[in-house]
Design a protein around this motif. Structure first.
Motif, mmCIF file in Angstrom:
data_model
loop_
_atom_site.group_PDB
_atom_site.id
_atom_site.type_symbol
_atom_site.label_atom_id
_atom_site.label_comp_id
_atom_site.label_asym_id
_atom_site.label_seq_id
_atom_site.Cartn_x
_atom_site.Cartn_y
_atom_site.Cartn_z
ATOM 1 N N ASP A 1 0.895 -1.254 0.024
ATOM 2 C CA ASP A 1 -0.059 0.009 -0.072
ATOM 3 C C ASP A 1 1.065 1.288 -0.082
ATOM 4 O OD1 ASP A 1 0.888 0.538 2.720
ATOM 5 O OD2 ASP A 1 -0.864 -0.610 3.475
ATOM 6 N N ALA A 2 0.346 2.367 0.402
ATOM 7 C CA ALA A 2 1.156 3.586 0.322
ATOM 8 C C ALA A 2 2.345 3.778 1.191
ATOM 9 C CB ALA A 2 0.013 4.802 0.564
ATOM 10 N N ARG A 3 2.256 2.854 2.124
ATOM 11 C CA ARG A 3 3.341 2.772 3.423
ATOM 12 C C ARG A 3 4.537 1.911 2.982
ATOM 13 N NH1 ARG A 3 0.790 -0.287 7.726
ATOM 14 N NH2 ARG A 3 -0.264 -1.342 6.021
#
Length: 181
Positions: A21-23
């Motif tokens: 994901d974005a992390r």
């Protein structure tokens, strides 16, 4: 995890399930139980190795004639062309090779069982490889087959001479090498 079979039945490529994901991302790089379920092979890894090499370095084709090592290879930075050569004299695939691109991006791993020689060529600016082995490194049993042996005819995809160690530059032809009976 997905298995990709190569032209050498014992050499396998593992493609992990990556959760991102974005992390960032997460994936399980090794699980003894899952490896056994997918391959039918029970392994006991005893050593982890980490190498860093610059562009156009070719390492290999290495193996240990006694205390042969199974290797599970992955790349955590950059990209390599990873190669396995069957050096089991009684094998129907003796002298044949399988290869794949391993990279930090594709997160694939290649299983190279005992009885196979291993080598790789760095195709990026540099590459860092991690590999697990099923036996300890024993330099007195280490052997090297010449990376450019015409009898094996590996397509390294290079147009200029690779950077080699003196050991790799002096590797033996398969016909003259110690191989597995």
């Amino acid at each position: 995890m997905n298995i990709i079979h190569t032209n050498l039945p014992e050499v396998m490529i593992f493609e992990p399930t990556v959760f991102g994901d974005a992390r960032g991302f997460f994936f399980e790089s090794f699980n003894t139980r899952r490896f056994a379920e997918l391959t039918g092979i029970t392994v006991n890894f005893v050593q982890d190795n980490h190498s860093r090499s610059v562009h156009n370095v070719l390492r290999g084709l290495h193996y240990q004639i006694r205390h042969p090592q199974g290797k599970l290879i992955r790349v955590i930075a950059g990209e390599v062309l990873d190669i396995a050569v069957d050096i089991r004299k009684k094998s129907p695939t003796f002298g044949q090779w399988a290869g794949t691109v391993l990279s930090a991006e594709n997160k694939r791993q290649m299983w190279i069982p005992p009885g196979f020689a291993h080598g790789f060529l760095v195709r990026s600016e540099y590459a860092e490889c991690l590999y697990k082995t099923t036996d300890y490194w024993m330099p007195e049993h280490e052997r090297c087959i010449l990376w450019s042996d015409p009898a094996i005819d590996i397509d390294w995809g290079i147009t200029s001479a690779p950077l080699l160690s003196s050991k790799d530059d002096e590797g033996k032809l398969l016909a003259d090498a110690d191989v597995f009976g």
